[in-house]
Each structure stands twice: as C-alpha cells, then as structure tokens.
Design an enzyme around this catalytic site. Structure first.
Site, mmCIF file in Angstrom:
data_model
loop_
_atom_site.group_PDB
_atom_site.id
_atom_site.type_symbol
_atom_site.label_atom_id
_atom_site.label_comp_id
_atom_site.label_asym_id
_atom_site.label_seq_id
_atom_site.Cartn_x
_atom_site.Cartn_y
_atom_site.Cartn_z
ATOM 1 N N HIS A 85 -30.306 55.506 22.937
ATOM 2 C CA HIS A 85 -31.266 54.493 23.391
ATOM 3 C C HIS A 85 -32.380 54.365 22.376
ATOM 4 O O HIS A 85 -32.780 55.353 21.765
ATOM 5 C CB HIS A 85 -31.859 54.887 24.751
ATOM 6 C CG HIS A 85 -32.458 53.723 25.469
ATOM 7 N ND1 HIS A 85 -33.739 53.298 25.240
ATOM 8 C CD2 HIS A 85 -31.927 52.894 26.384
ATOM 9 C CE1 HIS A 85 -33.972 52.238 26.003
ATOM 10 N NE2 HIS A 85 -32.894 51.974 26.703
ATOM 11 N N ASP A 130 -26.100 52.539 31.249
ATOM 12 C CA ASP A 130 -24.754 51.955 31.326
ATOM 13 C C ASP A 130 -23.654 52.992 31.499
ATOM 14 O O ASP A 130 -22.549 52.647 31.907
ATOM 15 C CB ASP A 130 -24.482 51.128 30.055
ATOM 16 C CG ASP A 130 -25.427 49.952 29.957
ATOM 17 O OD1 ASP A 130 -25.512 49.213 30.935
ATOM 18 O OD2 ASP A 130 -26.098 49.805 28.926
HETATM 19 N N1 COA Z 1 -22.666 57.270 19.593
HETATM 20 C C1 COA Z 1 -22.699 57.950 18.436
HETATM 21 N N2 COA Z 1 -23.767 57.985 17.645
HETATM 22 C C2 COA Z 1 -24.855 57.310 18.020
HETATM 23 C C3 COA Z 1 -24.891 56.578 19.212
HETATM 24 C C4 COA Z 1 -23.751 56.572 20.019
HETATM 25 N N3 COA Z 1 -23.707 55.898 21.154
HETATM 26 N N4 COA Z 1 -26.104 56.003 19.345
HETATM 27 C C5 COA Z 1 -26.801 56.353 18.256
HETATM 28 N N5 COA Z 1 -26.046 57.146 17.454
HETATM 29 C C6 COA Z 1 -26.452 57.737 16.193
HETATM 30 C C7 COA Z 1 -26.262 56.747 15.064
HETATM 31 O O1 COA Z 1 -25.006 56.847 14.485
HETATM 32 C C8 COA Z 1 -27.365 57.154 14.134
HETATM 33 O O2 COA Z 1 -26.961 58.310 13.446
HETATM 34 P P1 COA Z 1 -27.310 58.487 11.894
HETATM 35 O O3 COA Z 1 -28.810 58.465 11.822
HETATM 36 O O4 COA Z 1 -26.666 59.780 11.565
HETATM 37 O O5 COA Z 1 -26.699 57.302 11.215
HETATM 38 C C9 COA Z 1 -28.497 57.593 15.068
HETATM 39 O O6 COA Z 1 -27.857 57.979 16.272
HETATM 40 C C10 COA Z 1 -29.499 56.490 15.364
HETATM 41 O O7 COA Z 1 -28.777 55.318 15.779
HETATM 42 P P2 COA Z 1 -29.338 53.840 15.648
HETATM 43 O O8 COA Z 1 -28.225 52.898 15.834
HETATM 44 O O9 COA Z 1 -30.161 53.696 14.406
HETATM 45 O O10 COA Z 1 -30.333 53.804 16.879
HETATM 46 P P3 COA Z 1 -30.876 52.505 17.531
HETATM 47 O O11 COA Z 1 -32.155 52.865 18.197
HETATM 48 O O12 COA Z 1 -30.893 51.369 16.579
HETATM 49 O O13 COA Z 1 -29.723 52.161 18.600
HETATM 50 C C11 COA Z 1 -28.464 51.897 20.509
HETATM 51 C C12 COA Z 1 -29.829 52.306 19.942
HETATM 52 C C13 COA Z 1 -28.576 51.814 22.031
HETATM 53 C C14 COA Z 1 -28.074 50.513 19.975
HETATM 54 C C15 COA Z 1 -27.409 52.930 20.082
HETATM 55 O O14 COA Z 1 -27.763 54.198 20.605
HETATM 56 C C16 COA Z 1 -26.005 52.544 20.498
HETATM 57 O O15 COA Z 1 -25.317 51.814 19.778
HETATM 58 N N6 COA Z 1 -25.532 53.034 21.688
HETATM 59 C C17 COA Z 1 -24.240 52.647 22.190
HETATM 60 C C18 COA Z 1 -24.349 51.293 22.902
HETATM 61 C C19 COA Z 1 -25.039 51.404 24.227
HETATM 62 O O16 COA Z 1 -24.745 52.278 25.036
HETATM 63 N N7 COA Z 1 -25.953 50.473 24.463
HETATM 64 C C20 COA Z 1 -26.681 50.389 25.714
HETATM 65 C C21 COA Z 1 -28.120 50.731 25.511
HETATM 66 S S1 COA Z 1 -28.975 50.786 27.053
#
Ligand code: COA
Length: 400
Positions: free
Chosen positions: A286, A337
């Site tokens: 998140h 979710d």
């Molecule tokens: N599975 C595996 N790794 C994850 C992850 C997940 N669901 N969510 C984040 N990470 C990791 C990323 O790979 C990244 O690792 P790195 O720094 O080694 O590259 C790190 O955590 C940070 O991720 P980032 O995408 O930069 O964080 P963000 O704040 O931009 O993204 C989300 C937040 C929600 C988009 C992201 O956690 C995600 O894609 N989650 C899955 C989708 C989801 O459940 N969305 C609903 C949100 S309520």
C-alpha cells in the site's frame, strides 16, 4: 525506487497558475507518483499508515464496522455527523425512492456486450445517468447532495442489472424497502438475502466507503476542481478504480487464490515462486500503510467466520499463510482487497464483479469529496518536468 524528490527554484516563470498571484515563485518539488504530497485539507478521513489506523470523520473504522450501517456512514460523510433515527429513516427512504434506473439507462445496459468488463459497463451507465438527470449541471449544494444520493442509490441497481442481463435474465426492479446491501443482493441473486449475508455485505460497504486521497478520489477531485459536474467526476473516478493497482486488485486476488488452489502447492511455496519470478502478489502492499491495513484485520475475521460457517476453510488458511510469508519475505502486508476477495467469493458473487462492489460503496466517499472540493474550490494543476528535446526545427513534410 519509484520516488524521487528534487527541490529547486522554478525561476522560469511558468508556474503562475500554481501560486497565488501576489507571492514569490514557489519552489518546484518533484515526487514521482506524488508520494507523501499533501494536496489539500479534508475532514473526511484520516489514515495513519505507520500504526494502521483509519478514521472516518472522527470515528475509528472498527467502531463504525461494529456499530453502524453503510447508510449511517454515508450520512456521516455527506453531513459530517452520524444521523439520529429520524435522519436515518429519511435517508433510507430517499435512497429507496431513487434506486430505480431511468428506462433509457436500462436500455444502455441491454446493449452492452455480454463479455464487457463490468467496470466498463458501470462507467458507461453512470455516465449515461447524467443525461437523464435534469439537475446534472446544477452546481448548487442542494442539487449536489441530491445527486450524491441518486448516484449511491442507482449504482447497485446498475451492477445487478448488468449481471442479470449478461446472463440472459431480466433485470429486477429494486424492492425499495430495505437497506442498500439487502436490495443489491436481492436484485443480483433474485432472492432476498439472509440476515447474516446482508450484515456481512453491509460491513464490507462500510469498510470501502472512504479512504483519503487515493487514486480514484484524487481523479474525481481533479475533475471536480475544473467545475465540471458530479457525474463527470465520478465517471472518471470509476475509470481510475478499475485499474489493477487500485480497486481492480480484488479481482486479481481472487484469480491468484484460485490459481493457488489449482496449483497443489503450499501457499508458502506459491508465494516464494511468485517472488522469485519477480511478480507482484496482488492484495499486498500500500502507498500509505506500512503495516497491516485495519480494514484487512476486520475482513480477515470475516473470512475466518464465513469459511468455517460454509465449510470452505481453505480460503482462510491460504490467506493467513500467504500473509505470513509476504511479511517474512518482503515486510509487505495485505491491503483491503486481499481478504475482501474471499468474502465476496463465499457470498457467491461472481469474481469479475468485485471491483463494482468497491465502486458501490466508494460512491459515497467520492461524492462527499466533491461536495468538500466545491465548498472551497481551487483548480488542481501540478506540473511535469520537461525531459524532451529542445531547439528542433520543423523540416517541411516532403523532406522528412
Ligand atoms: N508484491 C510484491 N512486491 C511488492 C508489492 C506486491 N504486491 N507491492 C510492493 N512491492 C514491492 C515493489 O516491488 C517494490 O520493491 P523494490 O523497491 O524492491 O522494487 C516496493 O515494494 C515498493 O513498491 P512500489 O510499487 O514502489 O510501491 P507503491 O507505493 O508505488 O505501490 C501498490 C503501492 C499498492 C501499487 C503496490 O503495493 C502494489 O502494486 N500492490 C499490488 C496491487 C494491489 O493490491 N493494489 C491495491 C492497493 S489497495
């Protein structure tokens, strides 16, 4: 690392729209994804991502989930206080009265291809509602409140009608005498839900109603801040919620759980393989919560109760083992979710409708944010950093 920050004087005079006219140029702050940026004030909700706290207008989410209904929460978001009995009765009566769809919107749903993405169908139907609302472009607070009610009342009817029509069944008219949860489950399934199913669904609606300046709410406020209308703003918000990194994640979670179920692997091995393949595990992570999302805590308990009651213990067991493995391996926790997917699945709702249910609830938060936006409006307009070429000269077309 997705987040970068630079702080430099703007100097080029191009940021006039972003600063009050009589002030010195503002510094340029760049944060990719706007992470950590506070863009506006809001009284609607507070999230402490470090301790896992969520508050709607002063009330802790756990208290609200245990002691209020979706309609009480809707009133809280729109009006700023919980309703008394008479106010709640009035709101329920208004929502019931507004639940039916204009016939032309039903016709729109009848012409939607049966394999359409449910969020695309919902987005189209919500947009079409505007054409049959004589108040669509009335910006008065009174009209905006009535539109917030109408949108919240009609969204469940659209979702249920879409689902029945694509299955070759007739859309059912709302009963107009029950809660949103009851009427929706009736219109979807063709039979009235039991008290337990209605309450479980109602709690899900409470948990999804509002969540600060998330992507869809921000998208809606950006549209609203141009002084466009409420229908345009929530139509844009639906488009944002559809994305798998936002509300679309609950569908992806269910696909993942079913994939795990078929794989024969242990949940731990399944997660390890996904991480080794550098895949994202949907329903985890998140932007704001760096610990367990408090809504996931409540939903996890619901999954436990439902899975025992329905003899489908695997959904709870899978969820807990996946959660423990993700925490151990990545320090990443489940979001709203993750557990809501198994709750909807056990309530017998088709997987591809999950994000539409999120929409049904979040319609209250979006409309409350729009009402708040318009109470003290300012155009929302960030800038981009130009990284393209300069000083190119146009070559006549026949010489290119
Ligand atoms: N599975 C595996 N790794 C994850 C992850 C997940 N669901 N969510 C984040 N990470 C990791 C990323 O790979 C990244 O690792 P790195 O720094 O080694 O590259 C790190 O955590 C940070 O991720 P980032 O995408 O930069 O964080 P963000 O704040 O931009 O993204 C989300 C937040 C929600 C988009 C992201 O956690 C995600 O894609 N989650 C899955 C989708 C989801 O459940 N969305 C609903 C949100 S309520």
């Amino acid at each position: 690392m997705a987040t970068q920050e630079t702080l430099t004087p703007s100097g080029d005079g191009t940021d006039k729209a972003a600063k009050p006219a009589d002030k010195a140029p503002l510094p340029v702050i760049k944060r990719v994804g706007l992470e950590g940026v506070v863009a506006l004030d809001s009284v609607l909700s507070f999230i402490d991502g470090q301790v896992g706290e969520l508050i709607y207008h002063g009330y802790d989410i756990k208290d609200l989930a245990e002691n209020t209904t979706f309609e009480e929460v809707a009133y809280l978001l729109w009006k700023g206080s919980l309703p008394n009995r008479a106010q709640l009765d009035e709101l329920n009566a208004q929502l019931q009265a507004e639940r039916e769809l204009p016939p032309m919107v039903l016709d729109v749903l009848r012409s939607v291809p049966e394999d359409a993405h449910p969020m695309a169908a919902l987005r189209t139907a919500v947009s079409a509602l505007a054409l049959f609302d004589s108040e669509a472009d009335d910006p008065s607070p009174e009209a905006n409140y009535r539109k917030a009610l109408r949108l919240t009342a009609r969204t469940p009817t659209i979702i249920a009608a879409f689902d029945r029509l694509r299955k070759g069944k007739e859309a059912l008219a709302p009963l107009k005498r029950n809660s949103t949860a009851h009427d929706f489950l009736y219109m979807l399934n063709g039979e009235e839900p039991g008290t337990a199913a209605e309450r479980t669904f109602d709690v899900c609606l409470v948990l999804h109603a509002e969540h600060g300046l998330n992507a869809s709410t921000f998208a809606g406020r950006v549209i609203g801040a141009t002084l466009s209308d409420m229908y345009s703003a929530v139509t844009g918000a639906i488009g944002a919620l559809k994305g798998p990194l936002h509300g679309g994640a609950n569908v992806e979670v269910m696909k993942t759980l079913l994939e795990l179920d078929r794989s024969g692997k242990s949940p731990e091995q399944f997660i390890l393989d996904k991480l080794a393949a550098k895949e994202r595990v949907m329903g985890f992570g998140h932007r704001v919560y760096k610990t367990l999302d408090p809504r996931a805590v409540i939903l996890r308990e619901m999954v436990q109760d439902l899975s025992e009651e329905r003899g489908q213990r695997q959904w709870y067991d899978y969820g807990v083992e996946m959660m423990n493995t993700m925490e151990r391996e990545k320090g990443i926790y489940p979001n709203v979710d993750f557990f809501s997917a198994s709750v909807y699945h056990m309530l017998g709702i088709d997987m591809d409708l999950f994000t539409t249910i999120f929409t049904l609830s979040r319609m209250t938060g979006w409309t409350a944010h729009l009402i708040e936006q318009w109470s003290a409006n300012r155009l929302i307009r960030p800038r981009s950093e130009y990284t393209g070429p300069r000083n190119l000269k146009v070559v006549p077309i026949n010489q290119r």
